[in-house]
Design an enzyme around this catalytic site. Sequence first.
Site, PDB file in Angstrom:
ATOM      1  N   SER A 153       0.805  -1.100   0.071  1.00 22.72           N
ATOM      2  CA  SER A 153       0.065   0.310   0.096  1.00 22.72           C
ATOM      3  C   SER A 153       0.666   0.773  -0.019  1.00 22.72           C
ATOM      4  CB  SER A 153      -1.215  -0.193   1.264  1.00 22.72           C
ATOM      5  OG  SER A 153       0.017   0.875   2.415  1.00 22.72           O
ATOM      6  N   ASN A 154       1.912   1.038   0.846  1.00 21.11           N
ATOM      7  CA  ASN A 154       3.004   2.018   0.704  1.00 21.11           C
ATOM      8  C   ASN A 154       3.324   2.360  -0.774  1.00 21.11           C
ATOM      9  OD1 ASN A 154       3.369   3.977   3.408  1.00 21.11           O
ATOM     10  ND2 ASN A 154       3.393   2.066   3.852  1.00 21.11           N
ATOM     11  N   ARG A 178      22.205 -14.737   3.873  1.00 17.11           N
ATOM     12  CA  ARG A 178      21.534 -13.365   4.122  1.00 17.11           C
ATOM     13  C   ARG A 178      22.775 -12.501   2.600  1.00 17.11           C
ATOM     14  NH1 ARG A 178      18.131 -11.606   7.202  1.00 17.11           N
ATOM     15  NH2 ARG A 178      17.177 -12.388   9.042  1.00 17.11           N
ATOM     16  N   MET A 199      10.217  -6.654   4.281  1.00 16.53           N
ATOM     17  CA  MET A 199      10.229  -7.016   5.909  1.00 16.53           C
ATOM     18  C   MET A 199      11.571  -7.768   6.271  1.00 16.53           C
ATOM     19  SD  MET A 199       7.866  -5.789   6.836  1.00 16.53           S
ATOM     20  CE  MET A 199       7.119  -6.432   8.711  1.00 16.53           C
ATOM     21  N   ARG A 200      12.805  -7.602   6.009  1.00 14.46           N
ATOM     22  CA  ARG A 200      14.041  -8.769   5.369  1.00 14.46           C
ATOM     23  C   ARG A 200      15.019  -7.443   6.541  1.00 14.46           C
ATOM     24  NH1 ARG A 200      13.501 -13.548   6.165  1.00 14.46           N
ATOM     25  NH2 ARG A 200      15.410 -13.818   5.618  1.00 14.46           N
ATOM     26  N   LEU A 239      18.410  -5.883   6.816  1.00 15.64           N
ATOM     27  CA  LEU A 239      19.884  -6.455   5.170  1.00 15.64           C
ATOM     28  C   LEU A 239      20.732  -6.299   6.243  1.00 15.64           C
ATOM     29  CD1 LEU A 239      17.846  -3.358   3.269  1.00 15.64           C
ATOM     30  CD2 LEU A 239      18.612  -5.575   2.820  1.00 15.64           C
ATOM     31  N   HIS A 271       8.897   3.545   8.675  1.00 21.85           N
ATOM     32  CA  HIS A 271       8.649   2.789  10.629  1.00 21.85           C
ATOM     33  C   HIS A 271       6.542   2.841  10.470  1.00 21.85           C
ATOM     34  CE1 HIS A 271       9.285  -0.270  13.613  1.00 21.85           C
ATOM     35  NE2 HIS A 271       9.610   1.073  14.536  1.00 21.85           N
ATOM     36  N   ASP A 311      16.272   0.264  12.010  1.00 18.97           N
ATOM     37  CA  ASP A 311      15.630   1.417  12.549  1.00 18.97           C
ATOM     38  C   ASP A 311      15.879   2.757  12.780  1.00 18.97           C
ATOM     39  OD1 ASP A 311      12.742  -1.358  12.786  1.00 18.97           O
ATOM     40  OD2 ASP A 311      13.049  -0.155  11.257  1.00 18.97           O
TER      41      ASP A 311
END
Length: 196
Positions: free
Chosen positions: A13-14, A65, A90-91, A93, A109, A145
């Site tokens: 949606s974003n 990763r 949602m990973r 990094l 966020h 974040d």
Amino acid sequence: MKRVAILISGGGSNMLALLRDMGQGGYAEPVLVASNDTAAGGLQKAADLGVLTAAVDHRPFGKDREAFEAALAAKIDAARPDILCLAGFMRILTPGFVRRYEGRMLNIHPSLLPKYPGLHTHARALAAGDTHAGCTVHEVTAELDAGPVLGQGSVPIQPGDTEASLALRVLSLEHQLYPAVLRRFVAGDRTLVRLP
Ligand code: GRF
């Protein structure tokens, strides 16, 4: 014109809010929507809007990763973006991936950072009895974040609010905040966006 790639993991949606605003404002060009999930609903929505999409399923890479990120970065770099927008991606990094794009990678966020980095932000705000919740757009750095804040949007927490009702109210604010921040970021303007 600045070239923007958007990374998603879900409905996007974003991502849609960003595509719509770039289309209306003509200030940047969406060159790719990429996901770590080949079934992410946002991929079809982006394709329906004529935006190039790519997906690299992170699961076959297991704990490696770096290998997953190398495969994803190859798709991203092929689109030659100037700016990366993480939008419901949602990973976590690795610092190596972040270094490739540091200074030109944004994330949204769903909390008033520095409060509640990580997950379940609305449940934590409710449990803490906060009077307000909200969302933050920040530059992505190696620490989760925690990068420089470029914009924040705040909403009152109302009596009877649940995690779902609060998430819905914050999400609609996210859809205003992220495009407003991207417009300034593209123009090289890092003054803080505050909503309302
Ligand atoms: C939103 O809460 C956003 O803040 C977080 O992921 C959630 C879903 O975003 N980053 P979207 O609907 O996939 O854009």
